[in-house]
Design a protein around this motif. Structure first.
Motif, PDB file in Angstrom:
ATOM      1  N   TYR A   6      33.800  41.731  32.733  1.00  0.00           N
ATOM      2  CA  TYR A   6      34.567  41.646  33.774  1.00  0.00           C
ATOM      3  C   TYR A   6      35.365  40.307  33.667  1.00  0.00           C
ATOM      4  O   TYR A   6      36.352  40.285  34.435  1.00  0.00           O
ATOM      5  CB  TYR A   6      33.410  41.150  35.016  1.00  0.00           C
ATOM      6  CG  TYR A   6      32.998  42.570  35.524  1.00  0.00           C
ATOM      7  CD1 TYR A   6      33.930  43.819  36.208  1.00  0.00           C
ATOM      8  CD2 TYR A   6      31.759  42.945  35.194  1.00  0.00           C
ATOM      9  CE1 TYR A   6      33.224  44.980  36.472  1.00  0.00           C
ATOM     10  CE2 TYR A   6      31.080  44.224  35.657  1.00  0.00           C
ATOM     11  CZ  TYR A   6      31.892  45.263  36.040  1.00  0.00           C
ATOM     12  OH  TYR A   6      31.381  46.453  36.510  1.00  0.00           O
ATOM     13  N   LYS A   7      35.056  39.515  32.837  1.00  0.00           N
ATOM     14  CA  LYS A   7      35.499  38.320  32.642  1.00  0.00           C
ATOM     15  C   LYS A   7      37.157  38.427  31.955  1.00  0.00           C
ATOM     16  O   LYS A   7      37.906  37.920  32.380  1.00  0.00           O
ATOM     17  CB  LYS A   7      34.740  37.112  31.834  1.00  0.00           C
ATOM     18  CG  LYS A   7      35.332  35.658  31.903  1.00  0.00           C
ATOM     19  CD  LYS A   7      34.710  34.634  30.844  1.00  0.00           C
ATOM     20  CE  LYS A   7      35.526  33.476  30.655  1.00  0.00           C
ATOM     21  NZ  LYS A   7      34.879  32.989  29.405  1.00  0.00           N
ATOM     22  N   LYS A   8      36.888  39.151  30.933  1.00  0.00           N
ATOM     23  CA  LYS A   8      38.024  39.666  30.282  1.00  0.00           C
ATOM     24  C   LYS A   8      39.122  40.425  31.392  1.00  0.00           C
ATOM     25  O   LYS A   8      40.326  40.122  31.454  1.00  0.00           O
ATOM     26  CB  LYS A   8      37.642  40.670  29.257  1.00  0.00           C
ATOM     27  CG  LYS A   8      39.028  41.020  28.178  1.00  0.00           C
ATOM     28  CD  LYS A   8      38.496  41.903  27.067  1.00  0.00           C
ATOM     29  CE  LYS A   8      39.787  42.011  26.209  1.00  0.00           C
ATOM     30  NZ  LYS A   8      40.798  43.065  27.018  1.00  0.00           N
ATOM     31  N   ILE A   9      38.623  41.223  32.223  1.00  0.00           N
ATOM     32  CA  ILE A   9      39.543  41.913  33.170  1.00  0.00           C
ATOM     33  C   ILE A   9      40.193  41.038  34.141  1.00  0.00           C
ATOM     34  O   ILE A   9      41.448  40.956  34.234  1.00  0.00           O
ATOM     35  CB  ILE A   9      38.463  43.056  34.063  1.00  0.00           C
ATOM     36  CG1 ILE A   9      38.170  44.007  33.182  1.00  0.00           C
ATOM     37  CG2 ILE A   9      39.525  43.499  35.429  1.00  0.00           C
ATOM     38  CD1 ILE A   9      37.179  45.095  34.171  1.00  0.00           C
ATOM     39  N   ALA A  10      39.460  39.744  34.609  1.00  0.00           N
ATOM     40  CA  ALA A  10      40.056  38.850  35.452  1.00  0.00           C
ATOM     41  C   ALA A  10      40.931  37.838  34.422  1.00  0.00           C
ATOM     42  O   ALA A  10      42.225  37.928  35.231  1.00  0.00           O
ATOM     43  CB  ALA A  10      38.945  37.837  35.846  1.00  0.00           C
TER      44      ALA A  10
ATOM     45  N   LEU B   2      41.819  44.440  41.825  1.00  0.00           N
ATOM     46  CA  LEU B   2      42.040  43.292  42.568  1.00  0.00           C
ATOM     47  C   LEU B   2      42.756  41.908  41.804  1.00  0.00           C
ATOM     48  O   LEU B   2      43.822  41.269  42.044  1.00  0.00           O
ATOM     49  CB  LEU B   2      40.614  42.610  42.991  1.00  0.00           C
ATOM     50  CG  LEU B   2      40.387  41.348  43.528  1.00  0.00           C
ATOM     51  CD1 LEU B   2      40.869  41.157  44.944  1.00  0.00           C
ATOM     52  CD2 LEU B   2      38.892  40.733  43.378  1.00  0.00           C
ATOM     53  N   PHE B   3      42.361  41.887  40.295  1.00  0.00           N
ATOM     54  CA  PHE B   3      42.864  40.644  39.572  1.00  0.00           C
ATOM     55  C   PHE B   3      44.297  40.975  39.150  1.00  0.00           C
ATOM     56  O   PHE B   3      45.019  40.078  39.299  1.00  0.00           O
ATOM     57  CB  PHE B   3      42.141  40.473  38.487  1.00  0.00           C
ATOM     58  CG  PHE B   3      40.570  39.709  38.817  1.00  0.00           C
ATOM     59  CD1 PHE B   3      40.822  38.434  39.372  1.00  0.00           C
ATOM     60  CD2 PHE B   3      39.491  40.351  38.767  1.00  0.00           C
ATOM     61  CE1 PHE B   3      39.517  37.761  39.821  1.00  0.00           C
ATOM     62  CE2 PHE B   3      38.583  39.620  39.222  1.00  0.00           C
ATOM     63  CZ  PHE B   3      38.331  38.390  39.676  1.00  0.00           C
ATOM     64  N   THR B   4      44.632  42.313  39.093  1.00  0.00           N
ATOM     65  CA  THR B   4      46.087  42.649  38.597  1.00  0.00           C
ATOM     66  C   THR B   4      46.909  42.165  39.733  1.00  0.00           C
ATOM     67  O   THR B   4      47.853  41.681  39.928  1.00  0.00           O
ATOM     68  CB  THR B   4      46.192  44.050  38.165  1.00  0.00           C
ATOM     69  OG1 THR B   4      45.295  44.283  37.280  1.00  0.00           O
ATOM     70  CG2 THR B   4      47.742  44.036  37.768  1.00  0.00           C
TER      71      THR B   4
ATOM     72  N   ASP C   1      42.862  38.947  32.117  1.00  0.00           N
ATOM     73  CA  ASP C   1      43.819  39.858  31.742  1.00  0.00           C
ATOM     74  C   ASP C   1      44.859  40.097  32.986  1.00  0.00           C
ATOM     75  O   ASP C   1      45.735  40.057  32.694  1.00  0.00           O
ATOM     76  CB  ASP C   1      43.318  41.255  31.306  1.00  0.00           C
ATOM     77  CG  ASP C   1      43.041  41.347  29.609  1.00  0.00           C
ATOM     78  OD1 ASP C   1      43.614  40.468  29.024  1.00  0.00           O
ATOM     79  OD2 ASP C   1      42.597  42.608  29.303  1.00  0.00           O
ATOM     80  N   GLY C   2      44.190  40.515  33.972  1.00  0.00           N
ATOM     81  CA  GLY C   2      45.027  40.673  35.149  1.00  0.00           C
ATOM     82  C   GLY C   2      45.759  39.338  35.607  1.00  0.00           C
ATOM     83  O   GLY C   2      46.933  39.692  36.112  1.00  0.00           O
ATOM     84  N   LEU C   3      45.221  38.294  35.640  1.00  0.00           N
ATOM     85  CA  LEU C   3      45.673  36.798  36.036  1.00  0.00           C
ATOM     86  C   LEU C   3      46.655  36.435  35.127  1.00  0.00           C
ATOM     87  O   LEU C   3      47.840  35.862  35.153  1.00  0.00           O
ATOM     88  CB  LEU C   3      44.970  36.194  36.486  1.00  0.00           C
ATOM     89  CG  LEU C   3      43.916  36.310  37.923  1.00  0.00           C
ATOM     90  CD1 LEU C   3      42.837  35.289  37.839  1.00  0.00           C
ATOM     91  CD2 LEU C   3      44.868  36.244  39.017  1.00  0.00           C
ATOM     92  N   ILE C   4      46.475  36.295  33.551  1.00  0.00           N
ATOM     93  CA  ILE C   4      47.093  35.620  32.641  1.00  0.00           C
ATOM     94  C   ILE C   4      47.670  36.622  31.527  1.00  0.00           C
ATOM     95  O   ILE C   4      48.829  36.993  31.419  1.00  0.00           O
ATOM     96  CB  ILE C   4      46.183  34.524  32.323  1.00  0.00           C
ATOM     97  CG1 ILE C   4      45.886  33.279  33.290  1.00  0.00           C
ATOM     98  CG2 ILE C   4      47.129  33.613  31.249  1.00  0.00           C
ATOM     99  CD1 ILE C   4      44.886  32.501  32.962  1.00  0.00           C
TER     100      ILE C   4
END
Lengths: 224, 332
Positions: A5-9, A133-135, A11-14
């Protein structure tokens, strides 16, 4: 398969920020960032659609036949866009008016279709919701930053609050939108490039330490 | 080849160089702009002087600050400084009206030098003319603050009415009225409202002739532009040749044609290409003027600058000894 999940976050943000890295959804980015409030409104509307369409597509990913997946995705996205439109028209008519045509155009926003195609149709429900959410937040932050920059310079205000009378009308015009977008992409690449460089240097330093400790010749392929 | 120390120096050709360095050219362009600037200051007074000084200072400061941020030592910046940003700054100031606020040229010149020139790689790598972009930036950004043009302090020498408010050019375009000023007044700029540098056409032409004698610009090209622009203007007014000289001598056409359109980096490489470029520029200028009822020289130059790579792609010099393939087929 365990989901990171950390990688998803991140990825989406940065690392694959939809606006600054993937350069997706440029049409609302260029047209709506004259004011910071518009940026937030558009960003949150897209985030809402993204989360729920990702969830539904992820749920239906084994049901939807591969041949007709794109029409099915568009149908699901259009459903949520209609919901957002009706909600905004009821709750925030001012924002609804200022977003105008760009609200129904979320249907064809490539960020949403790209996430549906490349992520939601391959991952489980929780991971897809998290990715949506993060994207969406990455998109929202990018649009708000650009909107604030253009609003301060172009009309001397921030979030509709007047700061001073001085204004450079260039930044409110459409040419200013392209210019601002370019500057922001350049800055984003500069900063993320510097961070990646620092990480590489750190890793290289570790290799050097290992070299000295073990006195073994490492072949790093001639890369610095 | 021996130098003064008696040491043998090996070097590849060229061994002898002409004095046409970038510095030399830019200093001469500055010198050619001096009469225009002086006439601007004489016509419009202290405010014109302040605008010119601020614009010059801010464009030079922009270049120094950019290079200092980029990490170039101060001594090297001063050594490599080639006065091209001075030319940009001066041209930006000359295209302003005197009622612009004094902060306008700061933003315009800095934008022109940093965004158009330095971000694309410095002198000679700009894709459009920096001064034009500076002027358009100021025009888009601060036009609402300014309002109309001011008339110069010196009245007409041959007794026409002083023009204020809308410029003479707008009167010609929008209301089909020929100016009440005589051609001499239009040439000298007396009694004519407009930008600091564009009123006195005689001073601009003097500078252009100076540059043409030094072979810095080829005088034929801007003349083509001025000619085609005047002819199309005449054609659009129903072939009334009374409009020919007034439509040439009002607005910024002369300044734009001789000093802005002739930028080396934004003109085609070949002779034919240059003829096409300047002729199209004149036509575009007259057409846009008639379509929008305002001065469009700067926008026309900006648009045509973007077409230069296209012209260079399709209009090429024939290499020496090269024949077309058709002849080869015939010989077979």
């Amino acid at each position: 398969m365990k989901t990171d999940y950390k990688k998803i976050a991140v990825d989406g943000l940065i690392t694959s920020n939809p606006t600054f890295k993937l350069v997706l959804g440029t049409c609302p980015t260029l047209a709506l960032t004259t004011m910071a409030m518009n940026g937030i409104g558009m960003g949150l509307a897209v985030t809402f659609v993204l989360i729920f369409s990702n969830i539904l597509i992820s749920l239906l990913r084994k049901v939807i036949p591969n041949q007709v997946r794109i029409p099915a995705f568009v149908l699901i996205i259009a459903t949520f866009v209609t919901i957002v439109r009706l909600l905004l028209d009821y709750a925030m008519p001012d924002l609804y008016d200022s977003l105008g045509l760009y609200l129904p155009l979320i249907v064809v926003n490539c960020i949403i279709l790209a996430r549906a195609e490349s992520f939601a149709s391959k991952h489980n429900v929780l991971a897809s919701a998290c990715d949506g959410l993060f994207t969406g937040l990455g998109f929202t932050v990018a649009l708000t930053l650009m909107g604030a920059f253009r609003e301060i310079l172009g009309s001397g205000a921030i979030f509709g609050v007047k700061l001073w009378d001085f204004q450079i009308a260039f930044f409110s015009s459409s040419s200013g939108a392209f210019f601002t977008y370019a500057i922001f992409i350049a800055m984003f690449s500069l900063i993320s490039g510097a961070v990646i460089d620092a990480k590489k240097r750190k890793a290289y330093g570790k290799i050097n330490e290992l070299k000295q400790e073990n006195a073994v010749v490492f072949d790093n392929g001639g890369n610095e | 080849m021996e130098n003064s120390n008696g040491i043998l120096v090996y070097s590849s050709s060229p061994h002898k160089k002409a004095p046409h360095t970038t510095k030399w050219i830019m200093l001469n362009v500055l010198a050619a702009l001096i009469p225009t600037s002086i006439m601007g200051i004489v016509f419009f007074g202290l405010n014109a002087f302040l605008l010119i000084i601020i614009s010059l200072a801010s464009s030079v400061a922009a270049e120094f600050i950019y290079y200092l941020i980029a990490g170039k030592p101060f001594r090297e910046i001063a050594k490599d400084f080639d006065y091209s940003s001075c030319v940009t700054g001066l041209l930006v100031a000359l295209t302003l009206g005197t009622n612009y606020p004094l902060y306008a040229p700061v933003f315009g010149s800095a934008f022109a030098v940093i965004v158009v020139k330095l971000l694309f790689g410095g002198t000679g790598k700009n894709f459009v003319n920096p001064a034009i972009v500076g002027r358009i930036f100021i025009f888009i950004s601060f036009q609402s603050v300014v309002g109309s043009w001011l008339a110069p302090s010196i009245a007409s020498v041959t007794g026409g009415t002083l023009s204020t408010g809308a410029t003479t050019l707008v009167n010609i375009l929008e209301y089909n009225t020929l100016p009440s000023l005589s051609v001499w007044d239009l040439l000298l700029g007396t009694g004519l409202s407009g930008c600091i540098g564009e009123t006195c056409k005689l001073a601009i032409l003097l500078g252009a002739i100076y540059l043409a004698i030094l072979k810095i610009i080829d005088i034929r090209y801007p003349l083509i532009m001025v000619g085609t622009c005047g002819l199309l203007a005449v054609a659009l007014k129903g072939f009334d040749f009374a409009y020919f000289l007034p439509s040439i001598l009002t607005g910024g056409l002369i300044l734009g044609a001789f000093f802005m359109a002739t930028d080396y980096a934004t003109t085609p490489n070949t002779k034919v290409g240059n003829y096409v470029y300047f002729a199209l520029l004149g036509l575009l200028c007259a057409g846009l003027r008639q379509a929008t009822n305002m001065e469009t020289v700067s926008f026309a130059i900006l648009l045509m600058n973007l077409f230069v790579p296209l012209i260079d792609k399709f209009i090429l010099n024939r290499p020496f000894g090269h024949f077309k393939k058709k002849k080869e087929r015939e010989s077979k």
